[in-house]
Design an enzyme around this catalytic site. Structure first.
Site, PDB file in Angstrom:
ATOM      1  N   HIS A 151     -38.197  -4.993   0.739  1.00 41.92           N
ATOM      2  CA  HIS A 151     -39.264  -4.733   1.727  1.00 41.92           C
ATOM      3  C   HIS A 151     -38.691  -3.546   2.557  1.00 41.92           C
ATOM      4  CE1 HIS A 151     -40.470  -8.820   0.723  1.00 41.92           C
ATOM      5  NE2 HIS A 151     -41.268  -8.650   1.672  1.00 41.92           N
ATOM      6  N   LYS A 155     -38.110  -5.084   8.471  1.00 35.09           N
ATOM      7  CA  LYS A 155     -38.457  -6.744   8.481  1.00 35.09           C
ATOM      8  C   LYS A 155     -37.199  -7.390   9.188  1.00 35.09           C
ATOM      9  CE  LYS A 155     -39.358 -10.135   5.077  1.00 35.09           C
ATOM     10  NZ  LYS A 155     -40.515 -10.897   6.086  1.00 35.09           N
TER      11      LYS A 155
HETATM   12  N1  LIG Z   1     -48.013 -13.968   4.840  1.00 35.30           N
HETATM   13  C1  LIG Z   1     -48.122 -12.820   4.578  1.00 35.30           C
HETATM   14  O1  LIG Z   1     -49.027 -12.212   3.621  1.00 35.30           O
HETATM   15  C2  LIG Z   1     -47.463 -11.800   5.195  1.00 35.30           C
HETATM   16  C3  LIG Z   1     -46.482 -12.087   6.311  1.00 35.30           C
HETATM   17  N2  LIG Z   1     -45.760 -11.235   6.867  1.00 35.30           N
HETATM   18  C4  LIG Z   1     -44.975 -11.640   8.143  1.00 35.30           C
HETATM   19  O2  LIG Z   1     -45.586 -11.386   9.438  1.00 35.30           O
HETATM   20  C5  LIG Z   1     -44.859 -11.484  10.361  1.00 35.30           C
HETATM   21  C6  LIG Z   1     -45.020 -10.254  11.244  1.00 35.30           C
HETATM   22  O3  LIG Z   1     -44.889  -9.083  10.384  1.00 35.30           O
HETATM   23  P1  LIG Z   1     -45.172  -7.715  10.816  1.00 35.30           P
HETATM   24  O4  LIG Z   1     -46.549  -7.442  11.090  1.00 35.30           O
HETATM   25  O5  LIG Z   1     -44.563  -6.831   9.751  1.00 35.30           O
HETATM   26  O6  LIG Z   1     -44.128  -7.526  12.297  1.00 35.30           O
HETATM   27  P2  LIG Z   1     -44.395  -6.683  13.436  1.00 35.30           P
HETATM   28  O7  LIG Z   1     -42.952  -6.692  14.236  1.00 35.30           O
HETATM   29  O8  LIG Z   1     -44.934  -5.288  13.190  1.00 35.30           O
HETATM   30  O9  LIG Z   1     -45.431  -7.448  14.353  1.00 35.30           O
HETATM   31  C7  LIG Z   1     -45.365  -8.473  15.173  1.00 35.30           C
HETATM   32  C8  LIG Z   1     -46.076  -8.455  16.186  1.00 35.30           C
HETATM   33  O10 LIG Z   1     -45.991  -9.645  16.925  1.00 35.30           O
HETATM   34  C9  LIG Z   1     -45.980  -9.513  18.520  1.00 35.30           C
HETATM   35  N3  LIG Z   1     -45.140 -10.689  19.157  1.00 35.30           N
HETATM   36  C10 LIG Z   1     -44.091 -11.032  19.220  1.00 35.30           C
HETATM   37  N4  LIG Z   1     -43.805 -12.061  19.907  1.00 35.30           N
HETATM   38  C11 LIG Z   1     -45.184 -12.553  20.166  1.00 35.30           C
HETATM   39  C12 LIG Z   1     -45.663 -13.677  20.874  1.00 35.30           C
HETATM   40  N5  LIG Z   1     -44.763 -14.324  21.484  1.00 35.30           N
HETATM   41  N6  LIG Z   1     -47.064 -13.627  21.181  1.00 35.30           N
HETATM   42  C13 LIG Z   1     -47.737 -12.705  20.507  1.00 35.30           C
HETATM   43  N7  LIG Z   1     -47.318 -11.500  19.818  1.00 35.30           N
HETATM   44  C14 LIG Z   1     -46.096 -11.429  19.746  1.00 35.30           C
HETATM   45  C15 LIG Z   1     -44.922  -8.351  18.370  1.00 35.30           C
HETATM   46  O11 LIG Z   1     -44.982  -7.459  19.682  1.00 35.30           O
HETATM   47  C16 LIG Z   1     -45.544  -7.266  17.301  1.00 35.30           C
HETATM   48  O12 LIG Z   1     -46.643  -6.784  17.667  1.00 35.30           O
HETATM   49  C17 LIG Z   1     -43.446 -11.461   9.648  1.00 35.30           C
HETATM   50  O13 LIG Z   1     -42.910 -12.723   9.778  1.00 35.30           O
HETATM   51  C18 LIG Z   1     -43.724 -11.097   8.459  1.00 35.30           C
HETATM   52  O14 LIG Z   1     -42.731 -11.578   7.381  1.00 35.30           O
HETATM   53  C19 LIG Z   1     -45.931  -9.910   6.594  1.00 35.30           C
HETATM   54  C20 LIG Z   1     -46.871  -9.418   5.794  1.00 35.30           C
HETATM   55  C21 LIG Z   1     -47.587 -10.262   5.062  1.00 35.30           C
HETATM   56  O1  LIG Z   2     -42.446  -8.818   6.561  1.00 31.43           O
HETATM   57  C1  LIG Z   2     -43.324  -8.395   5.595  1.00 31.43           C
HETATM   58  O2  LIG Z   2     -43.502  -7.411   5.620  1.00 31.43           O
HETATM   59  C2  LIG Z   2     -43.638  -9.464   4.749  1.00 31.43           C
HETATM   60  N1  LIG Z   2     -43.334 -10.619   4.787  1.00 31.43           N
HETATM   61  C3  LIG Z   2     -43.772 -11.798   4.090  1.00 31.43           C
HETATM   62  C4  LIG Z   2     -42.287 -12.481   3.530  1.00 31.43           C
HETATM   63  O3  LIG Z   2     -41.592 -12.512   4.392  1.00 31.43           O
HETATM   64  O4  LIG Z   2     -42.725 -13.027   2.525  1.00 31.43           O
HETATM   65  C5  LIG Z   2     -44.803 -11.629   3.120  1.00 31.43           C
HETATM   66  C6  LIG Z   2     -44.741 -10.181   2.347  1.00 31.43           C
HETATM   67  O5  LIG Z   2     -43.590 -10.082   1.476  1.00 31.43           O
HETATM   68  C7  LIG Z   2     -44.385  -8.932   3.396  1.00 31.43           C
END
Ligand SMILES: NC(=O)C1=CN([C@@H]2O[C@H](COP(=O)(O)OP(=O)(O)OC[C@H]3O[C@@H](n4cnc5c(N)ncnc54)[C@H](O)[C@@H]3O)[C@@H](O)[C@H]2O)C=CC1
Ligand SMILES: O=C(O)C1=N[C@H](C(=O)O)C[C@H](O)C1
Length: 265
Positions: A151, A155
């Site tokens: 990643h 992350k």
């Molecule tokens: N399920 C999926 O397909 C995917 C899951 N993810 C997961 O999504 C999550 C976020 O990933 P990213 O967008 O890369 O992180 P990021 O750090 O870019 O975004 C997170 C956002 O949440 C905000 N935030 C933090 N605490 C908050 C709260 N209490 N209330 C509202 N907003 C709050 C932050 O200020 C930030 O803007 C991670 O856990 C990641 O692993 C990421 C990509 C795909």
């Molecule tokens: O943080 C990310 O970027 C991603 N988070 C998810 C995970 O932890 O599995 C999904 C994807 O891998 C991207």
């Protein structure tokens, strides 16, 4: 037959058909920004609230949000889900960090609210879901199996939620097939050298500038190996799955883990 969501025409509401009001939690983040764009581009969805850290959660309820999409952080997501359930708002969750205890807590919160849905999916990417399924199918044929997830370096959690789920699915398939632990003669290792042990499956996490989200499952038998790999090069890859969950959640009250069932996988 269920068609992959990115092959389906974006449904346009006929005439005055009501649109679905969507709020985004974590709206300023990497994934939140992409979700905001995808919802704005979808004719049957209306973006009514964008909430990030420090904003008032009641803004979601005040805006008439019907479905929230949460891409925040593992340490914030439980409070968000609680708020949504208490306010009768369906919740599509991509944020990682869920274990059995957390899932049980959410099921308890949902018990008095039988009409509310929560979908928690560690990965919304169709290719990533297929990789998990293929790995599960292949697991019983190979004595050795290890998972490598790769990643971007921003992350916060390791291993990825996807890798943990993949390892658990593989471990369950191996258990069902009565397979012994994978052979490994290591008696002397630096801490972490053999990765994290997830249900007996080693999971290795790489963080590298230039990457987005990638995963390999390596399987080995006498004289052969099988490598399954999936690459998300762009966060747009997660959006068909996110939008599918948003559109479906009203028909799926209660707790759903993973969107495999929505895709007929
Ligand atoms: N399920 C999926 O397909 C995917 C899951 N993810 C997961 O999504 C999550 C976020 O990933 P990213 O967008 O890369 O992180 P990021 O750090 O870019 O975004 C997170 C956002 O949440 C905000 N935030 C933090 N605490 C908050 C709260 N209490 N209330 C509202 N907003 C709050 C932050 O200020 C930030 O803007 C991670 O856990 C990641 O692993 C990421 C990509 C795909
Ligand atoms: O943080 C990310 O970027 C991603 N988070 C998810 C995970 O932890 O599995 C999904 C994807 O891998 C991207």
């Amino acid at each position: 037959m269920t068609t992959a969501p990115d092959q389906q025409p974006d449904p346009t509401p006929p005439g005055d058909a009501p649109v679905l009001n969507v709020g985004v939690l974590g709206a300023r983040g990497r994934m939140g920004t992409e979700v905001v764009k995808a919802v704005n581009d979808a004719q049957d969805l209306e973006l009514v609230a964008m909430v990030d850290e420090g904003d008032w959660l009641f803004g979601l309820a005040d805006a008439g949000t019907q479905v929230v999409v949460d891409f925040t952080r593992p340490d914030a997501v439980m409070d968000n889900i609680r708020f949504c359930i208490d306010n009768n708002i369906h919740c599509v969750v991509g944020t990682t960090g869920f274990d059995e205890d957390r899932l049980a807590t959410i099921a308890e919160w949902l018990a008095p609210k039988p009409e509310v849905g929560v979908i928690i999916a560690p990965n919304f990417g169709i290719g990533a879901l297929l990789l998990m399924k293929f790995a599960q199918d292949a697991a019983r044929f190979f004595p050795s199996v290890e998972v490598v997830e790769l990643h971007h370096p921003n992350k916060v959690d390791a291993p990825s939620g996807t890798a943990v789920r993949t390892a658990r699915l593989i471990a369950a398939a191996r258990r069902d097939a009565g397979m012994p632990p994978a052979p490994d003669a290591t008696t002397d290792a630096l801490p972490g050298a053999r990765g994290a042990d997830v249900d007996g499956v080693p999971v290795h996490a790489v963080r590298l500038t230039g990457l987005v989200a990638h995963q390999e499952v390596l399987m080995g038998a006498e004289g052969e190996t099988l490598t399954l790999r999936h690459d998300s090069y762009d966060r747009a890859s997660f959006m068909p799955g996110v939008l599918l969950a948003v559109r479906e959640i009203g028909r799926r009250p209660g707790l759903t883990v993973g969107i495999e069932g929505l895709l007929g996988l």
